[in-house]
Design a protein around this motif. Structure first.
Motif, PDB file in Angstrom:
ATOM      1  N   GLU A   1       6.290  -0.391  -6.687  1.00  0.00           N
ATOM      2  CA  GLU A   1       6.214  -1.565  -7.556  1.00  0.00           C
ATOM      3  C   GLU A   1       5.349  -1.340  -8.793  1.00  0.00           C
ATOM      4  O   GLU A   1       5.201  -2.245  -9.618  1.00  0.00           O
ATOM      5  CB  GLU A   1       5.695  -2.757  -6.755  1.00  0.00           C
ATOM      6  N   GLY A   2       4.762  -0.159  -8.908  1.00  0.00           N
ATOM      7  CA  GLY A   2       3.921   0.142 -10.062  1.00  0.00           C
ATOM      8  C   GLY A   2       2.719  -0.780 -10.176  1.00  0.00           C
ATOM      9  O   GLY A   2       2.388  -1.259 -11.263  1.00  0.00           O
ATOM     10  N   LEU A   3       2.055  -1.011  -9.047  1.00  0.00           N
ATOM     11  CA  LEU A   3       0.937  -1.959  -9.023  1.00  0.00           C
ATOM     12  C   LEU A   3      -0.360  -1.275  -9.450  1.00  0.00           C
ATOM     13  O   LEU A   3      -0.595  -0.107  -9.137  1.00  0.00           O
ATOM     14  CB  LEU A   3       0.772  -2.540  -7.613  1.00  0.00           C
ATOM     15  N   PRO A   4      -1.235  -2.000 -10.170  1.00  0.00           N
ATOM     16  CA  PRO A   4      -2.512  -1.428 -10.648  1.00  0.00           C
ATOM     17  C   PRO A   4      -3.559  -1.405  -9.537  1.00  0.00           C
ATOM     18  O   PRO A   4      -4.582  -2.096  -9.599  1.00  0.00           O
ATOM     19  CB  PRO A   4      -2.910  -2.367 -11.780  1.00  0.00           C
ATOM     20  N   VAL A   5      -3.297  -0.607  -8.509  1.00  0.00           N
ATOM     21  CA  VAL A   5      -4.144  -0.568  -7.315  1.00  0.00           C
ATOM     22  C   VAL A   5      -4.382   0.882  -6.930  1.00  0.00           C
ATOM     23  O   VAL A   5      -3.460   1.707  -6.981  1.00  0.00           O
ATOM     24  CB  VAL A   5      -3.481  -1.316  -6.132  1.00  0.00           C
TER      25      VAL A   5
ATOM     26  N   LEU B   1      -7.945  -3.165 -12.720  1.00  0.00           N
ATOM     27  CA  LEU B   1      -7.676  -2.182 -11.683  1.00  0.00           C
ATOM     28  C   LEU B   1      -8.277  -2.676 -10.374  1.00  0.00           C
ATOM     29  O   LEU B   1      -9.469  -2.996 -10.312  1.00  0.00           O
ATOM     30  CB  LEU B   1      -8.285  -0.824 -12.045  1.00  0.00           C
ATOM     31  N   VAL B   2      -7.467  -2.723  -9.328  1.00  0.00           N
ATOM     32  CA  VAL B   2      -7.934  -3.065  -7.989  1.00  0.00           C
ATOM     33  C   VAL B   2      -8.181  -1.771  -7.229  1.00  0.00           C
ATOM     34  O   VAL B   2      -7.295  -0.917  -7.136  1.00  0.00           O
ATOM     35  CB  VAL B   2      -6.907  -3.932  -7.236  1.00  0.00           C
ATOM     36  N   VAL B   3      -9.383  -1.621  -6.693  1.00  0.00           N
ATOM     37  CA  VAL B   3      -9.733  -0.450  -5.899  1.00  0.00           C
ATOM     38  C   VAL B   3     -10.072  -0.921  -4.490  1.00  0.00           C
ATOM     39  O   VAL B   3     -10.886  -1.829  -4.314  1.00  0.00           O
ATOM     40  CB  VAL B   3     -10.920   0.317  -6.516  1.00  0.00           C
ATOM     41  N   ILE B   4      -9.424  -0.304  -3.497  1.00  0.00           N
ATOM     42  CA  ILE B   4      -9.652  -0.660  -2.098  1.00  0.00           C
ATOM     43  C   ILE B   4     -10.255   0.538  -1.384  1.00  0.00           C
ATOM     44  O   ILE B   4      -9.654   1.613  -1.335  1.00  0.00           O
ATOM     45  CB  ILE B   4      -8.349  -1.076  -1.401  1.00  0.00           C
ATOM     46  N   ALA B   5     -11.453   0.358  -0.841  1.00  0.00           N
ATOM     47  CA  ALA B   5     -12.130   1.412  -0.084  1.00  0.00           C
ATOM     48  C   ALA B   5     -11.969   1.129   1.396  1.00  0.00           C
ATOM     49  O   ALA B   5     -12.373   0.068   1.883  1.00  0.00           O
ATOM     50  CB  ALA B   5     -13.605   1.478  -0.460  1.00  0.00           C
ATOM     51  N   GLY B   6     -11.396   2.075   2.113  1.00  0.00           N
ATOM     52  CA  GLY B   6     -11.196   1.904   3.547  1.00  0.00           C
ATOM     53  C   GLY B   6     -10.016   2.723   4.022  1.00  0.00           C
ATOM     54  O   GLY B   6      -9.189   3.169   3.219  1.00  0.00           O
ATOM     55  N   GLU B   7      -9.956   2.901   5.325  1.00  0.00           N
ATOM     56  CA  GLU B   7      -8.839   3.620   5.945  1.00  0.00           C
ATOM     57  C   GLU B   7      -8.255   2.763   7.052  1.00  0.00           C
ATOM     58  O   GLU B   7      -8.897   1.839   7.549  1.00  0.00           O
ATOM     59  CB  GLU B   7      -9.302   4.960   6.530  1.00  0.00           C
ATOM     60  N   GLY B   8      -7.011   3.076   7.460  1.00  0.00           N
ATOM     61  CA  GLY B   8      -6.414   2.322   8.536  1.00  0.00           C
ATOM     62  C   GLY B   8      -4.930   2.560   8.637  1.00  0.00           C
ATOM     63  O   GLY B   8      -4.335   3.291   7.842  1.00  0.00           O
ATOM     64  N   PRO B   9      -4.311   1.906   9.623  1.00  0.00           N
ATOM     65  CA  PRO B   9      -2.901   2.168   9.917  1.00  0.00           C
ATOM     66  C   PRO B   9      -1.916   1.756   8.834  1.00  0.00           C
ATOM     67  O   PRO B   9      -0.786   2.241   8.822  1.00  0.00           O
ATOM     68  CB  PRO B   9      -2.661   1.371  11.205  1.00  0.00           C
ATOM     69  N   LEU B  10      -2.320   0.877   7.918  1.00  0.00           N
ATOM     70  CA  LEU B  10      -1.392   0.409   6.894  1.00  0.00           C
ATOM     71  C   LEU B  10      -1.450   1.230   5.605  1.00  0.00           C
ATOM     72  O   LEU B  10      -0.787   0.873   4.636  1.00  0.00           O
ATOM     73  CB  LEU B  10      -1.677  -1.064   6.556  1.00  0.00           C
ATOM     74  N   ARG B  11      -2.192   2.319   5.616  1.00  0.00           N
ATOM     75  CA  ARG B  11      -2.344   3.064   4.355  1.00  0.00           C
ATOM     76  C   ARG B  11      -0.995   3.503   3.782  1.00  0.00           C
ATOM     77  O   ARG B  11      -0.731   3.325   2.587  1.00  0.00           O
ATOM     78  CB  ARG B  11      -3.238   4.278   4.549  1.00  0.00           C
ATOM     79  N   THR B  12      -0.138   4.080   4.609  1.00  0.00           N
ATOM     80  CA  THR B  12       1.149   4.573   4.112  1.00  0.00           C
ATOM     81  C   THR B  12       1.995   3.435   3.556  1.00  0.00           C
ATOM     82  O   THR B  12       2.612   3.569   2.486  1.00  0.00           O
ATOM     83  CB  THR B  12       1.910   5.290   5.243  1.00  0.00           C
ATOM     84  N   VAL B  13       2.032   2.308   4.264  1.00  0.00           N
ATOM     85  CA  VAL B  13       2.814   1.157   3.822  1.00  0.00           C
ATOM     86  C   VAL B  13       2.294   0.639   2.482  1.00  0.00           C
ATOM     87  O   VAL B  13       3.064   0.359   1.553  1.00  0.00           O
ATOM     88  CB  VAL B  13       2.779   0.042   4.887  1.00  0.00           C
ATOM     89  N   LEU B  14       0.987   0.493   2.384  1.00  0.00           N
ATOM     90  CA  LEU B  14       0.389  -0.024   1.147  1.00  0.00           C
ATOM     91  C   LEU B  14       0.611   0.935  -0.012  1.00  0.00           C
ATOM     92  O   LEU B  14       0.948   0.513  -1.129  1.00  0.00           O
ATOM     93  CB  LEU B  14      -1.100  -0.286   1.351  1.00  0.00           C
ATOM     94  N   GLN B  15       0.418   2.233   0.232  1.00  0.00           N
ATOM     95  CA  GLN B  15       0.593   3.211  -0.832  1.00  0.00           C
ATOM     96  C   GLN B  15       2.038   3.227  -1.337  1.00  0.00           C
ATOM     97  O   GLN B  15       2.287   3.360  -2.540  1.00  0.00           O
ATOM     98  CB  GLN B  15       0.194   4.605  -0.336  1.00  0.00           C
ATOM     99  N   ARG B  16       2.978   3.072  -0.423  1.00  0.00           N
ATOM    100  CA  ARG B  16       4.388   3.050  -0.844  1.00  0.00           C
ATOM    101  C   ARG B  16       4.658   1.846  -1.737  1.00  0.00           C
ATOM    102  O   ARG B  16       5.353   1.961  -2.759  1.00  0.00           O
ATOM    103  CB  ARG B  16       5.299   3.014   0.387  1.00  0.00           C
ATOM    104  N   ARG B  17       4.114   0.691  -1.365  1.00  0.00           N
ATOM    105  CA  ARG B  17       4.297  -0.497  -2.214  1.00  0.00           C
ATOM    106  C   ARG B  17       3.678  -0.296  -3.584  1.00  0.00           C
ATOM    107  O   ARG B  17       4.265  -0.664  -4.603  1.00  0.00           O
ATOM    108  CB  ARG B  17       3.657  -1.725  -1.544  1.00  0.00           C
ATOM    109  N   ILE B  18       2.493   0.262  -3.622  1.00  0.00           N
ATOM    110  CA  ILE B  18       1.803   0.493  -4.899  1.00  0.00           C
ATOM    111  C   ILE B  18       2.654   1.364  -5.813  1.00  0.00           C
ATOM    112  O   ILE B  18       2.817   1.077  -7.015  1.00  0.00           O
ATOM    113  CB  ILE B  18       0.423   1.140  -4.646  1.00  0.00           C
TER     114      ILE B  18
END
Length: 378
Positions: free
Chosen positions: A253-257, A233-250
């Motif tokens: 694509e069913g990524l373990p993040v 499991l990859v856990v990313i702590a932080g906030e920023g402008p790419l959150r929506t883009v990253l969350q959509r990819r996760i």
């Protein structure tokens, strides 16, 4: 920090410095707090000019310093407030590009020495990147001394026109009570359960969700780890402008993040992890890298900026933007406990070479002495 006596010689008034901090990332803000505490303990009068929310978060006044609220903007009102705060200063020390630019404006026409510390490199593209280069040139022209937290930052300052650029000793400040892991010698089952990593490897990344952090490459690499059993499991702590883009990819694509937002218990999170990941396009003196080695957590990082200089051979280094190399490095470490143990041992030795808070304050004071040696006696 060891007990100290007054820094000023007999017959001379206490040195008065102004520390200027902009919005400040966590690393530079913690550094200013640590530096301020050390300076005050040595009899230096310190005023910290920073947004009021920075004082609430880092308690500069709790060190014995004076705090003056100066907003982040470079509008005339903010510059005037900073100019007033600096009027009786023997020396001004600004941290970060934007704070340094405001300090340069505030000191225009005065002979007050200006020390500038570059903790990081500003990231921008297009017209904004051109503006940042102009700001850098303006700042290094105004600065008496530029301190860079890594050799490449020192080289950048020299290329930009700095008359005096030096490598800064910057310690990793000690943890606050909220950051202290419950047990630094073993992963915390409570934190692993909270994150959903019970019975599977936990890979921890920390940093703002910005393009230069390399999280797109990290998500690409996680596709290879889905073949492992159990799946890390990859856990990313932080906030920023790419959150929506990253969350959509996760999700798509069913990524373990998991994205868990900004956290104030990063040290505890790292202590619970099996590996720390730093996939950035550029880093100076990365706080995450230092905290990982201190926490005895193996680190996989990109071979960029100040990272190789900082970690030596105590981490697995991969090229930036190479998802396959990142995936292979992580897979290899997860399957090789002896290699992980070797990296933790090397990490402890490497961390012992880094400057302490006392050494950091001593170096800064030596610069201050050099620039203010002709102060008048009282």
């Amino acid at each position: 920090m060891s007990p100290v006596t007054s820094h000023s010689p007999p017959g001379q008034s206490p040195l008065r410095t102004v520390q200027v901090l902009g919005g400040g990332n966590a690393g530079s803000s913690a550094h200013v707090r640590s530096l301020t505490a050390g300076l005050v303990a040595r009899g230096v009068r310190v005023t910290v000019c920073a947004p009021v929310e920075a004082d609430r978060a880092y308690d500069f006044t709790g060190t014995g310093a004076e705090h003056v609220h100066v907003p982040r903007s470079s509008d005339p009102g903010a510059v005037a407030a900073l100019r007033d705060a600096c009027k009786d200063a023997d020396l001004v020390h600004a941290h970060g590009l934007h704070a340094s630019f405001r300090a340069a404006l505030a000191l225009s026409g005065r002979r007050t020495p200006l020390v500038v510390t570059w903790h990081d490199r500003a990231h921008a593209e297009g017209a904004r990147a051109h503006l940042l280069r102009l700001l850098e040139r303006r700042v290094v022209k105004a600065a008496t001394v530029v301190l860079g937290t890594s050799s490449d930052l020192v080289d950048r300052a020299r290329r930009t026109g700095a008359r005096d650029a030096r490598l800064a000793a910057v310690a990793l400040p000690g943890p606050t009570a909220a950051e202290e892991p419950e047990d630094p010698d073993r992963p915390s089952p409570k934190i692993r359960a909270e994150l959903g990593a019970t019975g599977r490897p936990l890979l921890m990344a920390v940093g703002s969700l910005d393009r230069h952090r390399g999280y797109g490459t990290l998500l690409d690499a996680t596709r290879a780890w889905r073949l492992l059993d159990p799946v890390p499991l990859v856990v990313i702590a932080g906030e920023g402008p790419l959150r929506t883009v990253l969350q959509r990819r996760i999700e798509d694509e069913g990524l373990p993040v998991r994205l868990i937002g900004r956290r104030d218990d990063v040290r505890a999170l790292l202590a619970a992890a099996d590996l720390a990941l730093l996939p950035s396009s550029w880093e100076s003196r990365s706080v995450l890298a230092q905290e990982a080695l201190h926490a005895r957590v193996p680190l996989v990082a990109t071979r960029v900026g100040g990272i190789p200089e900082l970690v030596g051979d105590a981490a697995e280094l991969v090229p930036y933007g190479d998802a396959e190399a990142l995936a292979d490095a992580v897979t290899g470490l997860l399957g090789d406990p002896e290699r992980r143990e070797l990296l933790t041992e090397k990490g402890v030795r490497q961390a012992a070479t880094w400057p302490t808070e006392d050494e950091t304050v001593a170096q800064v004071l030596s610069v201050y002495d050099e620039l203010t040696q002709h102060r008048p006696l009282v």
